[in-house]
Design an enzyme around this catalytic site. Structure first.
Site, PDB file in Angstrom:
ATOM      1  N   HIS A  33       9.275   2.383  -9.121  1.00  0.00           N
ATOM      2  CA  HIS A  33      10.504   2.355  -8.334  1.00  0.00           C
ATOM      3  C   HIS A  33      10.454   3.508  -7.333  1.00  0.00           C
ATOM      4  O   HIS A  33      11.400   4.290  -7.214  1.00  0.00           O
ATOM      5  CB  HIS A  33      11.733   2.476  -9.236  1.00  0.00           C
ATOM      6  CG  HIS A  33      11.891   1.331 -10.187  1.00  0.00           C
ATOM      7  ND1 HIS A  33      13.019   1.166 -10.965  1.00  0.00           N
ATOM      8  CD2 HIS A  33      11.074   0.291 -10.510  1.00  0.00           C
ATOM      9  CE1 HIS A  33      12.886   0.073 -11.717  1.00  0.00           C
ATOM     10  NE2 HIS A  33      11.710  -0.472 -11.451  1.00  0.00           N
TER      11      HIS A  33
ATOM     12  N   TYR B  70      -5.247   4.113   7.311  1.00  0.00           N
ATOM     13  CA  TYR B  70      -5.453   3.951   5.873  1.00  0.00           C
ATOM     14  C   TYR B  70      -4.478   2.956   5.256  1.00  0.00           C
ATOM     15  O   TYR B  70      -4.785   2.319   4.252  1.00  0.00           O
ATOM     16  CB  TYR B  70      -5.400   5.310   5.167  1.00  0.00           C
ATOM     17  CG  TYR B  70      -6.728   6.016   5.240  1.00  0.00           C
ATOM     18  CD1 TYR B  70      -7.691   5.814   4.254  1.00  0.00           C
ATOM     19  CD2 TYR B  70      -7.049   6.825   6.321  1.00  0.00           C
ATOM     20  CE1 TYR B  70      -8.933   6.422   4.337  1.00  0.00           C
ATOM     21  CE2 TYR B  70      -8.290   7.435   6.420  1.00  0.00           C
ATOM     22  CZ  TYR B  70      -9.227   7.230   5.425  1.00  0.00           C
ATOM     23  OH  TYR B  70     -10.457   7.818   5.512  1.00  0.00           O
TER      24      TYR B  70
END
Length: 213
Positions: A96, A121
């Site tokens: 979360h 990336y």
């Protein structure tokens, strides 16, 4: 060399502890799983990822029957949807994470990709991450939606709940999740919002690293 079951249990605990210590998950939120030849390993229900023990990691057989360890996470059905549809997946991580959950609370999001390609990336390690509309934790309808995407993306964002990322190992899933969380943090802290990488930059990443967007 293939990992033993004990080594995978240790990896799950190590990854969980690392994510918890660095604030990627809090309390008893989140879960981690791994594929075995005869079933799966998954973190127990209501377990804190920062304090996992190899002895308590749940084992479930190929039929979905709880075999050993503590009671499996209620998200097992979601994890199995991914494993059943993508044989290359060996590990799944769900957290979360603060910035990613905050991102899902914003208005006007693109459900096809939670973030545009803003860093190289992100493109190379994560790729497209679609947004799944909110439903209660453990809802089978959500699990089926996620499973339908198992072969086309590396993960999804569950609205108000956080990322579910899959890869060829638990550690690699964790690394991709961390990259995605960092990208969300950059996006939220930048104003005006950055322009996405242009087509020439994306083509260069594809040509050099095989990273398609």
């Amino acid at each position: 060399m293939s990992q033993t079951e004990d080594q995978i249990c240790e990896e799950i605990c190590q990854v969980g502890r690392s994510l918890y210590q660095r604030g990627y998950t809090v309390g008893t939120a989140g879960n981690i799983s791994a594929r075995l030849e005869d079933g799966w390993l998954i973190t127990p229900t209501d377990a804190c990822l920062g304090y996992l023990s190899p002895k308590t990691i749940s084992k479930v057989d190929a039929a979905g029957t709880w075999v050993s360890g503590d009671k499996p996470s209620k998200t097992l059905f979601l994890h199995r949807q991914v494993y059943d549809r993508n044989p290359a997946v060996k590990g799944i991580v769900h957290t979360h994470s603060t910035h990613l959950v905050a991102l899902t609370l914003q208005k006007g999001l693109n459900h096809d990709e939670i973030l545009p390609p803003i860093t190289p990336y992100q493109v190379m390690k994560v790729g497209h991450i679609p947004l799944i509309p909110y439903d209660r934790p453990g809802a089978p309808e959500v699990a089926e939606q996620v499973g339908a995407l198992a072969m086309t993306v590396r993960g999804v964002m569950l609205e108000r709940l956080g990322p579910v990322i899959w890869e060829s190992s638990v550690s690699k899933a964790s690394f991709a999740l961390e990259e995605l969380e960092e990208t969300a943090r950059l996006w939220l802290m930048t104003e005006p919002k950055p322009e996405p990488l242009d087509e020439a930059s994306l083509e260069q990443l594809a040509k050099t690293f095989g990273a398609t967007w």
